[in-house]
Design an enzyme around this catalytic site. Structure first.
Site, mmCIF file in Angstrom:
data_model
loop_
_atom_site.group_PDB
_atom_site.id
_atom_site.type_symbol
_atom_site.label_atom_id
_atom_site.label_comp_id
_atom_site.label_asym_id
_atom_site.label_seq_id
_atom_site.Cartn_x
_atom_site.Cartn_y
_atom_site.Cartn_z
ATOM 1 N N GLU A 149 0.869 -1.248 -0.072
ATOM 2 C CA GLU A 149 0.127 -0.157 0.162
ATOM 3 C C GLU A 149 0.977 1.384 -0.034
ATOM 4 O OE1 GLU A 149 -1.431 -2.297 2.398
ATOM 5 O OE2 GLU A 149 -2.827 -3.012 1.113
ATOM 6 N N ASP A 201 -5.600 8.060 11.141
ATOM 7 C CA ASP A 201 -4.273 7.343 11.396
ATOM 8 C C ASP A 201 -3.632 7.952 12.761
ATOM 9 O OD1 ASP A 201 -3.642 5.755 9.105
ATOM 10 O OD2 ASP A 201 -3.640 7.628 7.973
#
Ligand SMILES: Cc1ncc(COP(=O)(O)O)c(C=O)c1O
Ligand SMILES: Cc1ncc(COP(=O)(O)O)c(C=O)c1O
Lengths: 253, 393, 393, 253
Positions: free
Chosen positions: A45, A56
């Site tokens: 990714e 995140d």
């Protein structure tokens, strides 16, 4: 067949690595991809950095901030990846927040991905309904998979819906904690893994968030097709440099 | 043209809920329940009682005689500065805390910039006896020490957002992260008409008490329930949403939304989203926002900590694009002078946010019989240091 | 027993107008006109309109649920903290500015300690467009910088009192001197129920709106217009006078007046006039005051700048001596802890003056059905620095 | 006959001096009185210092603060003055605020004054009505005059009343300004002096406040029996010491 599907059909458990493009240095992107492939990683990714990555934890956020400061942006990333497909056989996924993609133009973005040979996208803040109503056909025209997430609070009903419309894999968030990797999982998490396993979904699941060492990797792959490591990987290259990638991957399996 | 939110959570082209899956259940629960809960008679009674006895509503609609003389028209101030904690923000937090209790939540989180929403949240959490965590940019914590102290006095934990530019935008990110981490126990009280659906609508509804009161107050004072102008400052746009709410369909009423131009729209230090913004996604909402051409969110600037948000709520993006509202951008220096003028003419020191709305007067052409209603969104006590430094008081 | 002022300006043995001849004409004019002016329908209308639309009255009578639970009784807070400028002081200044206009005065002077009365005076002067000079002790100017800035924002001049101990007492002396120097043009707005007749009565009348409102609010909430206890803090005694006013003759209502004990009544650093005071003359009034055996006025001490006055208004001296009111002395540390407790239980940060009233609770024995009304005289924003330092926030 | 009356009956204009007892030094009181008498002063107001002298300007206030700090108090002053009467022939008046006198006990205070040979009191903040109702007889029993003030705003009616009840002299405040001495008088003040002069009061007037040099002294005595100098005198001893008293008095007349 899409490279992602092909990979998912292979025997054994998959290791997928997330990293932020342009970090630690602007020009590390391609080098990191090569090193990951050489180390036997199954999928990558590539993170398109965003100023406000609200799903995140601090490690990925810091790497994103740094990458943007280094000069990373969408066009720059596409340029770095332009000739990569010839040398990389494993699936390449771009993971990024929706706004930079929207500003680039969703259609242009998808076309470009297709041209470069990107296999799929993960856009955590693009809602499924909105995707289906507005962008699904564009993705399909460009042979791009859009992978969806499920999380511990996602209802069975919704999981079934997501399963029914999914391509590639389902990105299964291991816990509701996004504070980065941990060393083990709680009983509730194991319950959750088992519960989903028992749902017998048609789409393979890859588990991410909180995976970062051999132990956690081995645990999650008991309940899924594979695992994604992000924060722990970034932490490793922050501390030990890009050179340490092979030994880090070796330590996982 | 419709100005209320549609079934999918959009105002025209703006709005929605662009959030990670982890938050879907929370927003889904909210979306499914909020209207039912807040329309419930029991809720309404609790809410109205608190607004009356705790917040101090109705706030006066005050005819500003000396301002009216100076600007040759009939100027009314909606006195949100008299609300408990000193600004309109508490109308929303009182509503949300009652909602949170009915949702069975045990913990509250909120973001804050200037600290006004943080104080309003800490306040209702103390009132309800519920744990409270406030996220605030590390830089803002230093700048707004008195409000930090207020939150602590009220028993809240104040957590520094150390990421990004360490201001409001980042505090909001941290609050969303916390919510992702604590989806079951926690309710997130957003402080303006921003964020994912249903927040913009919910916050606007809680603030709509402002225009509801104005309607009956104006009838009493002027024999009509509609003014010629409504003027409000816009950070995220909650005080403006409250002021406009019941007048949105009444096209005779002109709407002026005043943004912070900072050191000038073209100076590179500005928060004038209506001019500098483009459609994008911020904090879960599709709206106008200030961003680089790559879609990175830009740090805004205004002397007023409550107006330096890089976006506006989706309702306001829609009001701008549909031309229902006219936007104006006011510089720091115009705002500061207006703040001083209002203080000296009316004896009410405005928050610097509020002062922006007054600074628009000199660029507008009122007629002597025009009825102007300004949302006096907050008092200037929190801004005294800025005023002191600026004017060398 | 009568608790209103008699024809000669006395409450029992206390009161009067012990002023130099130079002030006789001013006080004589006031004494002859004040009742007529303030009972005038026109005045009443102006006064009530300003109280409503400018000050934000009526202030709520708020049932404090969590405090009531803790102290096992029915505790109501009269929310003077919600008044414009943050304390009860403005009830008086609004009345006096209207009076000053009717007396044809062109200039206002006032004394201030913590700055609360100075701000309230500067505020009404801005509103009326009248020149304003505030006397403030040089030491207090340093301690209370934000309130000094507020006064300046409002267009007032703040003059440092450099004499004596450079605090409130001396600021009052300077204001009286100014008045002696400018007897024709100037009205002196005294900030509490102190000073020469007719000030104590006049200020009490302007503050009496507090108990007037409580009467009808209590009927609505409890079906009776009289509480079991009234509790107020006492500096000069104006918020207390307002709270008690309409209940003075109603002997069923217990009255508790809470003074500042500072570091302890016997510590030498105290402002507990009821214990430490003797009858004497201060600022033109015969009352209880703290003094040496030679009759020199002693500098009082309290952590609360609004309570460190060496006397009490003559009404309160009379209430004490006639046993109509019970006095309690509360230390700095009790008051600070009570301030924190109220903040955390009810989400309202009290002025440290106000906190003294709450600190009395733990020494009182309420019954479960007792109705307690506390005058929440002001908000704690002005005291944040003190709270921060004290609790290390 | 009271010494004050005797003095007022003398030919010529009177010079009266106010000073604060205990200033500059605690033990200066008696010395200053002697020096004043020697310099030919006609009357002396001995100031009993008070912490909050609200009808006085900064000079007198500062001297009062200092005197209290030096240790001056009512008893101490009485002790200093105990044996003075034998050596001083001019009228001695104690001028002080009401509170210290009240604390001493008004009756005791008056008795003590009588015993020492004080001729009168000036108590600026004791209202006339209150005096008449409560203390007049005590003063009379102790052969003490209580002198009243009039000021520019005092109404004619009130002046007439004060005149009718006055003993000794009326203390005529020259202006509504208490900020200390000045070098000249304004036309309004002269008008005021003339207005009162024309009232033909039975009681002689002595003018105080704002007198401080030959010129102002000469002006006010045109309209009155004499003048009181306070601030200017105190300023002089502050700057030039007690030794300079004779030359200061010489400079006035
Ligand atoms: C007094 C005041 N006015 C206005 C604002 C701006 O917010 P909004 O646009 O949501 O009303 C703030 C924000 O802190 C504020 O404190
Ligand atoms: C909030 C507050 N309460 C009480 C007081 C004490 O004054 P009073 O006794 O006149 O009410 C003050 C004085 O500044 C004050 O600011």
């Amino acid at each position: 067949m899409n490279r992602i599907d092909k990979k998912l059909k292979e025997e054994g458990k998959l290791l997928s690595i997330y990293f932020t493009a342009g970090y630690p240095n602007l020009d590390d992107t391609v080098d990191i991809i090569f090193k990951l492939q050489e180390s036997g990683v199954d999928m990558i990714e590539i993170g398109l950095p965003f100023s406000d990555p609200l799903a995140d934890g601090p490690t990925i956020q810091d790497s994103s901030t740094k990458a943007i400061k280094n000069g990373m942006n969408t066009n720059f990333l596409f340029n770095q990846l332009k000739r990569i497909r010839d040398k990389v056989s494993i699936p390449l996924i771009i993971m990024g927040y929706f706004n930079p993609i929207l500003q680039y133009g969703v259609e242009d973005f998808c076309k470009k991905c297709n041209k470069i040979g990107i296999d799929g996208l993960i856009i955590p803040d693009l809602p499924i309904d909105y995707y289906e109503a507005n962008y699904k056909s564009i993705f399909e025209e460009n042979q791009l998979y859009n992978m969806f997430l499920i999380a511990p609070q996602t209802s069975d009903k919704r999981i079934k819906k997501i399963d029914s419309i999914s391509n590639g894999f389902i990105y299964m968030v291991s816990s509701s904690s996004i504070t980065g990797s941990k060393n083990s999982f709680s009983p509730e998490q194991i319950n959750y893994f088992e519960r989903i396993e028992k749902m017998n979904l048609k789409t393979p699941r890859i588990i991410g968030f909180g995976v970062g060492n051999k132990e956690t990797f081995n645990t999650v792959v008991k309940y899924s097709k594979g695992a994604i490591i992000g924060s722990a990987f970034i932490k490793n290259i922050t501390e030990n440099g890009v050179e340490s990638i092979a030994s880090y991957i070796d330590s996982i399996r | 043209m419709k100005y209320t939110v549609d079934k999918k959570g959009f105002y025209g082209n703006y709005g929605g809920a662009f959030v990670p899956e982890m938050l879907f259940p929370n927003l889904d629960e909210l979306e499914k329940k909020y209207k039912k809960i807040i329309n419930d008679i029991d809720f309404q009674e609790d809410y109205n009682n608190l607004l009356k006895d705790y917040v101090g509503r109705p706030t006066p609609l005050y005819f500003a005689e000396r301002m009216s003389e100076k600007y040759k028209s009939k100027i009314y101030l909606k006195r949100e500065d008299l609300c408990h904690t000193g600004a309109h923000k508490i109308n929303n937090t009182v509503g949300q805390i009652l909602l949170a209790k009915r949702l069975g939540k045990k913990r509250i989180i909120a973001e804050t910039g200037a600290g006004q929403h943080g104080v309003a949240t800490a306040t209702v959490c103390a009132l309800a006896g519920i744990e409270c965590v406030i996220y605030m940019g590390a830089i803002d914590i230093k700048r707004q020490a008195p409000n930090v102290a207020r939150m602590k006095m009220l028993g809240a934990s104040v957590v520094a957002a150390e990421s990004g530019s360490k201001t409001l935008k980042d505090a909001t990110n941290e609050a969303i992260r916390d919510w992702i981490n604590n989806p079951v126990t926690t309710h997130y009280i957003i402080g303006s008409v921003v964020g994912p659906h249903p927040y913009p609508d919910m916050v606007a509804k809680f603030q709509s008490i402002v225009s509801k009161e104005i309607k009956s107050q104006l009838i009493e004072k002027e024999g009509t329930d509609s003014p010629d102008y409504l003027i409000a400052n816009i950070g995220g746009g909650s005080n403006a949403a409250g002021l406009y709410y019941h007048y949105l369909e009444d096209k005779k009423v002109k709407i002026i939304s005043v943004e912070a131009a900072g050191e000038g729209v073209e100076s590179g230090k500005s928060a004038a989203t209506s001019v500098l913004g483009k459609t994008g996604i911020i904090h879960g909402s599709k709206t106008l926002l200030m961003q680089t051409k790559d879609g990175q969110i830009v740090e805004p600037y205004s002397i007023s900590a409550g107006l330096d948000y890089p976006g506006v709520g989706p309702l306001h993006a829609h009001l701008l694009k549909s031309k229902r509202a006219e936007f104006m951008s006011i510089t720091d220096s115009d705002a500061m002078l207006a703040g001083l003028e209002v203080s000296k003419l009316e004896g009410i020191i405005p928050a610097i946010e509020t002062a922006h709305a007054f600074a628009a007067f000199k660029y507008l052409d009122f007629k002597p019989n025009d009825i102007i209603v300004v949302n006096f969104s907050g008092r200037g006590d929190k801004d005294l240091n800025t005023y002191i430094d600026y004017f060398n008081l």
